[in-house]
Design an enzyme around this catalytic site. Structure first.
Site: not given
Ligand code: NAD
Ligand code: WQD
Length: 352
Positions: A34, A92, A132-133, A156, A160, A205
């Site tokens: 990381d 992300k 991601s979805a 973003y 993906k 967020n």
């Molecule tokens: P996170 O930010 O907690 O973890 C990602 C990690 O990657 C961080 O620790 C960051 O420091 C590290 N990182 C970023 N760029 C880097 C680089 N160039 N080299 C090395 N390390 C790097 O996020 P997370 O929620 O654990 O997400 C993990 C993965 O899952 C991401 O790719 C994210 O896009 C994907 N994802 C997350 C969600 C979500 O809602 N959490 C949903 C769908 C997909």
């Molecule tokens: C969930 C629900 C909001 C915040 C995001 C990314 C997606 C994926 C997961 C990475 C929605 C509502 C939210 C708030 C609210 N990440 N909401 N007040 O939008 O489904 O997905 O995270 O891949 O790409 O877009 O997740 O947690 O932001 O929102 O009412 O302060 O909560 O409108 O209905 P989302 P979220």
């Protein structure tokens, strides 16, 4: 998984740390890397504490940026033979990606290209990718099945989608590659120990981290983004998946890819197959925490769909995996983490 060494990029992050724990518990050796862009070394120490000394001896951590070809080369050359990679590393935040698209394209795509080049040089061609979805855009119906058309609504999401295409092209060009594109729905919750969880920088967020910060008194109230959606209570519905279930999905994917020579390219949803509204999640969190979450109804957030959840059949058929934990479990574990670590891993920041 006793003979398998797995490289976990983004291994100090939210999902990465939970995946390291589940991999180590499953018997794998783990090399985690990381650059700490969105994480800290303390999270890795917590992983070691959860799994205990004996298993922690099988975890190697290196601070390394995935875009740094030399540093990555050194990891592959000196940390033992890597059988499979789980690629979590990436940026992300949807809003930030709109403001800083080049940062997102540069980081997420360059990391993936550098990683794949290094893997190929070392004869490691087995990769699970964090998709991601979000690649379903605003789906025309639910549940989303893996054959739905893809679309991205922001930079973003496009990173993906582009990476999915890059990995698919790579696998087509060389059948030795085994690739799993894992499309996560909404990861929430924390490790049941209460020592590992999500620790967002700045104003969260996403819904669950925001609710958590209201519960511990860091924010006054939750803004509910729209209560005029065509859903039962008018608020948006999402597929919230417990992060430990999600981590187990990765263990299942690594097992599948490392044992099935014909795995090729697999695209699977990692979700629960059900949805929960904003108000239902708030009610479940209030019950789990005993805290009142004041809510204010505000306008819809641009780009938000009314309801998104994933079909789960393919994940069960292909990986033999399904999510086990309920939204109540998610809220219980989230609260355990939040109440023990109200300011995350590093304590109260100077500006709060
Ligand atoms: P996170 O930010 O907690 O973890 C990602 C990690 O990657 C961080 O620790 C960051 O420091 C590290 N990182 C970023 N760029 C880097 C680089 N160039 N080299 C090395 N390390 C790097 O996020 P997370 O929620 O654990 O997400 C993990 C993965 O899952 C991401 O790719 C994210 O896009 C994907 N994802 C997350 C969600 C979500 O809602 N959490 C949903 C769908 C997909
Ligand atoms: C969930 C629900 C909001 C915040 C995001 C990314 C997606 C994926 C997961 C990475 C929605 C509502 C939210 C708030 C609210 N990440 N909401 N007040 O939008 O489904 O997905 O995270 O891949 O790409 O877009 O997740 O947690 O932001 O929102 O009412 O302060 O909560 O409108 O209905 P989302 P979220």
């Amino acid at each position: 998984m006793d003979d398998v060494r797995v490289l976990v990029t983004g291994g100090a992050g939210y999902i990465g740390t939970h995946a390291c724990v589940q991999l180590l518990l499953a018997g794998a050796s783990v090399v985690a890397i990381d650059n700490f862009d969105n994480s800290c070394a303390e999270a890795v120490e917590r992983v070691r504490a959860i799994v205990g000394e004996r298993r922690a001896a099988r975890l190697t951590f290196r601070e390394c940026d995935c875009r740094d070809a030399e540093a990555l080369e050194d990891v592959f050359a000196t940390c033992g033979t890597v059988r499979a990679v789980i690629h979590f590393a990436g940026l992300k935040a949807v809003g930030e990606s709109v403001a800083k698209p080049l940062l997102y394209y540069e980081n997420n795509i360059r990391s993936t290209l550098t990683l794949c080049e290094t893997m190929a040089r070392h004869g490691c061609k087995t990769l699970c990718f964090s998709s991601s979805a979000t690649v379903y855009g605003e789906p025309a119906s639910v549940p989303c099945t893996e054959d739905f058309p893809t679309a991205a609504l922001n930079p973003y999401g496009r990173t993906k989608l582009f990476i999915e295409h890059i990995l698919s092209d790579l696998q087509k060009s060389d059948g030795e590659w085994r690739v799993a594109l894992l499309r996560y729905f909404n990861p929430v919750g924390a490790h049941e120990s209460g020592t590992l969880g999500e620790d967002p920088k700045g104003i969260p967020n996403n819904l669950m981290p925001f609710v958590q910060q209201v519960a511990v008194g860091r924010r006054a109230e939750l803004s509910v983004f729209g209560n005029d959606y065509p859903t039962k209570d008018g608020t948006g519905r999402r597929d919230y998946i417990h992060v430990v279930d999600l981590a187990d999905g990765h263990v299942a994917a690594v097992k599948k890819l490392t044992t099935d020579p014909n795995a090729g390219l697999i695209t699977v949803n990692l979700g629960t197959g059900t949805s929960t509204s904003v108000l239902e999640l708030v009610a479940a969190f209030e019950k789990a925490s005993g805290k009142k979450i004041p809510c204010k109804m505000v306008a819809r957030r641009e780009g938000d769909a009314a309801e998104v959840y994933g079909a789960t059949q393919k994940a069960f058929e292909v990986l033999g995996w399904r999510a086990e934990r309920t939204i109540e479990d998610c809220c219980k574990d989230q609260w355990k983490w939040a109440s023990a670590n109200p300011y995350g891993y590093l304590g109260k920041p100077d500006d709060e």
